[in-house]
Design a protein around this motif. Structure first.
Motif, PDB file in Angstrom:
ATOM      1  N   ARG A  87      11.419 -35.583 -37.252  1.00  0.00           N
ATOM      2  CA  ARG A  87      11.625 -35.860 -35.832  1.00  0.00           C
ATOM      3  C   ARG A  87      12.057 -34.567 -35.175  1.00  0.00           C
ATOM      4  O   ARG A  87      13.232 -34.278 -35.005  1.00  0.00           O
ATOM      5  CB  ARG A  87      12.661 -36.976 -35.608  1.00  0.00           C
ATOM      6  CG  ARG A  87      12.853 -37.293 -34.110  1.00  0.00           C
ATOM      7  CD  ARG A  87      13.546 -38.601 -33.869  1.00  0.00           C
ATOM      8  NE  ARG A  87      12.776 -39.727 -34.365  1.00  0.00           N
ATOM      9  CZ  ARG A  87      11.694 -40.258 -33.758  1.00  0.00           C
ATOM     10  NH1 ARG A  87      11.258 -39.755 -32.615  1.00  0.00           N
ATOM     11  NH2 ARG A  87      11.068 -41.275 -34.298  1.00  0.00           N
ATOM     12  N   GLY A  88      11.059 -33.754 -34.865  1.00  0.00           N
ATOM     13  CA  GLY A  88      11.325 -32.487 -34.214  1.00  0.00           C
ATOM     14  C   GLY A  88      11.273 -32.662 -32.699  1.00  0.00           C
ATOM     15  O   GLY A  88      10.975 -33.744 -32.195  1.00  0.00           O
ATOM     16  N   GLU A  98      13.579 -34.999 -27.703  1.00  0.00           N
ATOM     17  CA  GLU A  98      14.194 -36.139 -28.378  1.00  0.00           C
ATOM     18  C   GLU A  98      15.724 -36.060 -28.241  1.00  0.00           C
ATOM     19  O   GLU A  98      16.286 -34.974 -28.345  1.00  0.00           O
ATOM     20  CB  GLU A  98      13.828 -36.123 -29.870  1.00  0.00           C
ATOM     21  CG  GLU A  98      12.334 -36.110 -30.174  1.00  0.00           C
ATOM     22  CD  GLU A  98      11.747 -37.511 -30.268  1.00  0.00           C
ATOM     23  OE1 GLU A  98      12.525 -38.484 -30.173  1.00  0.00           O
ATOM     24  OE2 GLU A  98      10.515 -37.623 -30.425  1.00  0.00           O
ATOM     25  N   GLU A 144       6.347 -43.465 -39.504  1.00  0.00           N
ATOM     26  CA  GLU A 144       5.112 -43.550 -38.712  1.00  0.00           C
ATOM     27  C   GLU A 144       4.398 -42.197 -38.733  1.00  0.00           C
ATOM     28  O   GLU A 144       4.912 -41.218 -38.224  1.00  0.00           O
ATOM     29  CB  GLU A 144       5.444 -43.949 -37.267  1.00  0.00           C
ATOM     30  CG  GLU A 144       4.193 -44.120 -36.424  1.00  0.00           C
ATOM     31  CD  GLU A 144       4.469 -44.137 -34.922  1.00  0.00           C
ATOM     32  OE1 GLU A 144       5.526 -44.635 -34.486  1.00  0.00           O
ATOM     33  OE2 GLU A 144       3.594 -43.638 -34.182  1.00  0.00           O
TER      34      GLU A 144
HETATM   35  P1  ATP Z   1       8.165 -42.275 -32.708  1.00  0.00           P
HETATM   36  O1  ATP Z   1       8.133 -43.766 -32.502  1.00  0.00           O
HETATM   37  O2  ATP Z   1       8.386 -41.875 -34.135  1.00  0.00           O
HETATM   38  O3  ATP Z   1       9.056 -41.567 -31.742  1.00  0.00           O
HETATM   39  P2  ATP Z   1       5.815 -42.194 -31.107  1.00  0.00           P
HETATM   40  O4  ATP Z   1       5.283 -43.568 -31.363  1.00  0.00           O
HETATM   41  O5  ATP Z   1       6.547 -41.936 -29.868  1.00  0.00           O
HETATM   42  O6  ATP Z   1       6.701 -41.738 -32.370  1.00  0.00           O
HETATM   43  P3  ATP Z   1       3.121 -41.234 -30.713  1.00  0.00           P
HETATM   44  O7  ATP Z   1       3.108 -41.011 -29.265  1.00  0.00           O
HETATM   45  O8  ATP Z   1       2.484 -42.449 -31.278  1.00  0.00           O
HETATM   46  O9  ATP Z   1       4.635 -41.123 -31.255  1.00  0.00           O
HETATM   47  O10 ATP Z   1       2.568 -39.886 -31.411  1.00  0.00           O
HETATM   48  C1  ATP Z   1       1.615 -39.851 -32.473  1.00  0.00           C
HETATM   49  C2  ATP Z   1       2.243 -39.353 -33.756  1.00  0.00           C
HETATM   50  O11 ATP Z   1       2.967 -38.134 -33.570  1.00  0.00           O
HETATM   51  C3  ATP Z   1       3.281 -40.309 -34.322  1.00  0.00           C
HETATM   52  O12 ATP Z   1       2.672 -41.334 -35.068  1.00  0.00           O
HETATM   53  C4  ATP Z   1       4.127 -39.389 -35.198  1.00  0.00           C
HETATM   54  O13 ATP Z   1       3.529 -39.261 -36.471  1.00  0.00           O
HETATM   55  C5  ATP Z   1       4.069 -38.064 -34.475  1.00  0.00           C
HETATM   56  N1  ATP Z   1       5.325 -37.805 -33.748  1.00  0.00           N
HETATM   57  C6  ATP Z   1       5.782 -38.424 -32.639  1.00  0.00           C
HETATM   58  N2  ATP Z   1       6.976 -37.951 -32.264  1.00  0.00           N
HETATM   59  C7  ATP Z   1       7.292 -36.977 -33.164  1.00  0.00           C
HETATM   60  C8  ATP Z   1       8.406 -36.095 -33.320  1.00  0.00           C
HETATM   61  N3  ATP Z   1       9.416 -36.111 -32.466  1.00  0.00           N
HETATM   62  N4  ATP Z   1       8.377 -35.217 -34.357  1.00  0.00           N
HETATM   63  C9  ATP Z   1       7.350 -35.185 -35.212  1.00  0.00           C
HETATM   64  N5  ATP Z   1       6.276 -35.992 -35.124  1.00  0.00           N
HETATM   65  C10 ATP Z   1       6.240 -36.885 -34.119  1.00  0.00           C
END
Ligand code: ATP
Ligand code: MG
Length: 445
Positions: free
Chosen positions: A151-152, A142, A283
Motif C-alpha cells: 500500500r504505497g 493514502e 487485492e
Molecule cells: P484498495 O482497495 O487496495 O485501496 P483499490 O480498489 O482502490 O485498491 P483499484 O482502483 O482497483 O484499487 O486499482 C487497481 C489495482 O491497483 C488494485 O487492485 C491494487 O492491486 C493496486 N493498488 C491500488 N491502490 C494501491 C496502493 N495504494 N499501492 C499499491 N497498489 C495499489
C-alpha cells in the motif's frame, strides 16, 4: 551478473519499520529503498522483478488484443471537472498548481484522460471495439501507506480501458479481461481468485477483484474451496471467441468467492460446510464494466448505422503491478528468504563459488557463467571472497529458484551441485549436465 560488480545492498539487520514478511524481505534483499512515506526507489534487483512482471502483463494484454500506449502521470484538473470527479475524489488526490496557476493533479487513475483521447479520435461505430492500456505510475495520497509496496502512495499499475458499441460487446471485453488476468497471474506462479466485488455508486453486477490469499491481506474473503483447484493450464484461448470467454468466465465465477463487501451469508450457507472457507486476501487486480458513466458526462459517442449518436460503453481494468511483488513474496517465502517462482525470478540461476581464487573452481565457474549467460538464464554469480555460509545465506535471501554450487572437492570428482531453492533438494551433476538441466527447467518459462 557478477555480484562484485552489482549493486545489491543486502541488510544484515531486520528493519524495525517492516511488520510483514514481504516488506521485510524486500528491504533486506536490497530491492527497494524508502524515499518518503509510501514512496520508494526501486533498487536494481527490485527493478528487475518489476520489469519481469511488466513484461508478462504486456504479453498477456497484447495476446488478448489490447493496445499498449502511455499516458502522462500529471493531468489537468479540467477533465476531472467535466466528469464531476474533481470534487468527489477527496484527499487521496494529490493536487498541484503550475506556475500559471492552472490546477493539475498526479493521476490516481486515467478514465478521464483516456475518454478525452477517444472522444477526439473515434467518431463511428466502425472504429469500435478498442481496448487501450498502459502501465504507468499512479499516486494516491493514502491515509496510511504501509506494508512497503503493498500500500504505497506512488505505485505502478496497468490500467486498461475498453470501448464498445453496445452492452454485449462490453460484456465480452469484460470476460476477455477476466480470462487474460487469470492467465497473467498463473504465469507469475500466483493463485489469484476472482471474487465478486462492490460496484459502488455506479451499480451493476460487473466487477470482480482478484485476490491472493495471505494472512497479511487487508481484505476479508469468503470462498468455496473448489476455487483453489481451478486453473487454465494449457487451455488454448481464442480471445475473439465470445462463447469460449463466456464459458471460462462462468466456470471461474460460479463457485462462491466474495470479499466482505459483497459477502452474503444466505448464499454462502448453500456451499457444503467442509468447503466453506474464510481467510484474508490481497487485492492484486480489479475489472469493472460501468457503461456510459464517463462517455455521457464527457461526450464520447459514436455515429451508429442509422445516423443517430450513441455514448460508448466503457470498462476499466487494473492490475497492481508493484503490489504484486509484495503479494508474490507473501505467497513464496520461508524463514531464510524469498523463493521466486521461475517466471518472475530476477536472476534465474545463482552460481556459488565455494573457494574464490582456487584455479579449478574459478575456471569451472567462469565457464558455467558464460554458458548460463549464453542460454539466456540471467545468472547471478557470487564471486565475492566470502565464506560459503555467507554466500548461501545471501542466495537464500534473494531467492534464485536454482543454485549451482561449485567447489574444489566436487570438481575432483567431476561434479557440481544443483539445488532447488523451494525444496532444498540437491543433485550432483557434471557442470555440463547442470547447465543442460537449467536450460530444460526454463524451456517453457
Ligand atoms: P484498495 O482497495 O487496495 O485501496 P483499490 O480498489 O482502490 O485498491 P483499484 O482502483 O482497483 O484499487 O486499482 C487497481 C489495482 O491497483 C488494485 O487492485 C491494487 O492491486 C493496486 N493498488 C491500488 N491502490 C494501491 C496502493 N495504494 N499501492 C499499491 N497498489 C495499489
Ligand atoms: Mg480495487
Amino acid at each position: 551478473m557478477r555480484l562484485t560488480r552489482y549493486f545489491l545492498p543486502i541488510l544484515k539487520e531486520t528493519p524495525a519499520e517492516a511488520s510483514i514478511a514481504s516488506h521485510r524481505l524486500m528491504l533486506r534483499a536490497g530491492m527497494i529503498h524508502q524515499s518518503s512515506a509510501g514512496i520508494y526507489s526501486w533498487l536494481p534487483m527490485g527493478f528487475k522483478v518489476l520489469q519481469r512482471l511488466e513484461q508478462i502483463v504486456h504479453e498477456e494484454q497484447q495476446r488478448a488484443g489490447h493496445i499498449p500506449m502511455l499516458m502522462p502521470t500529471l493531468q489537468s484538473a479540467d477533465l476531472w471537472r467535466e466528469s464531476g470527479r474533481y470534487d468527489d475524489y477527496g484527499k487521496e488526490m494529490l493536487r498541484i498548481t503550475d506556475r500559471h496557476g492552472r490546477d493539475m493533479l498526479y493521476g490516481p487513475t486515467n478514465e478521464e484522460l483516456i475518454t478525452d483521447i477517444v472522444r477526439n479520435s473515434i467518431n463511428s461505430y466502425k472504429d469500435l471495439p478498442k481496448t487501450l492500456y498502459h502501465i504507468q505510475w499512479k499516486f494516491r495520497d493514502e491515509v496510511r501507506p504501509r506494508f512497503g509496496v503493498m500500500r504505497g502512495r506512488e505505485f505502478y499499475m496497468k490500467d486498461g480501458y475498453s470501448f464498445d458499441v453496445d452492452e454485449a460487446g462490453a460484456l465480452h471485453s469484460y470476460n476477455r479481461h477476466l480470462v487474460s488476468y487469470l492467465r497473467t497471474y498463473e504465469r507469475m506462479g500466483l493463485k489469484a481468485i476472482p471474487m465478486k466485488a462492490d460496484t459502488g455508486p455506479i451499480g451493476g453486477d460487473h466487477s470482480h477483484e482478484f485476490l491472493v490469499l495471505a494472512e497479511t491481506g487487508e481484505s476479508e474473503v469468503f470462498y468455496d474451496s473448489r476455487v483453489l483447484d481451478m486453473s487454465l493450464g494449457d487451455c488454448v484461448i481464442d480471445f475473439d471467441d465470445v462463447a469460449q470467454c463466456q464459458d471460462i468466465f462462468d466456470e471461474f465465477t460460479t463457485p462462491y468467492a466474495r470479499t466482505d463487501e459483497t459477502h452474503d451469508d444466505a448464499i454462502f450457507s448453500d456451499v457444503p460446510e467442509n468447503r466453506r472457507m474464510s481467510a484474508r486476501g490481497i487485492e492484486v487486480g480489479q475489472i469493472f464494466y460501468f457503461g456510459t458513466k464517463y462517455s455521457e458526462s464527457m461526450g464520447a459517442d459514436v455515429v451508429m448505422p442509422d445516423g443517430s449518436r450513441k455514448p460508448i460503453e466503457m470498462g476499466s481494468h487494473g492490475i497492481g503491478v508493484s503490489r504484486l511483488i509484495g503479494a508474490l513474496i507473501e505467497a513464496n517465502h520461508d524463514d531464510k528468504g524469498i523463493i521466486w517462482p521461475e517466471s518472475v525470478a530476477p536472476f534465474r540461476v545463482g552460481l556459488v563459488n565455494l573457494r574464490q581464487g582456487d584455479e579449478a573452481a574459478d575456471a569451472a565457474c567462469d565457464s558455467l557463467y558464460s554458458g548460463l549467460v549464453k542460454a539466456g538464464l540471467d545468472p547471478l554469480y557470487d564471486d565475492r571472497d566470502e565464506r560459503a555460509g555467507a554466500k548461501f545465506a545471501s542466495m537464500d535471501l534473494i531467492g534464485c529458484p536454482w543454485r549451482i554450487t561449485v567447489g574444489p572437492r566436487g570438481l575432483k570428482n567431476g561434479v557440481v551441485e544443483l539445488t532447488s531453492r523451494r525444496t532444498g533438494e540437491t543433485v550432483e551433476l557434471s557442470p555440463e549436465d547442470a547447465l543442460a538441466r537449467c536450460v530444460e527447467i526454463y524451456a517453457d518459462v
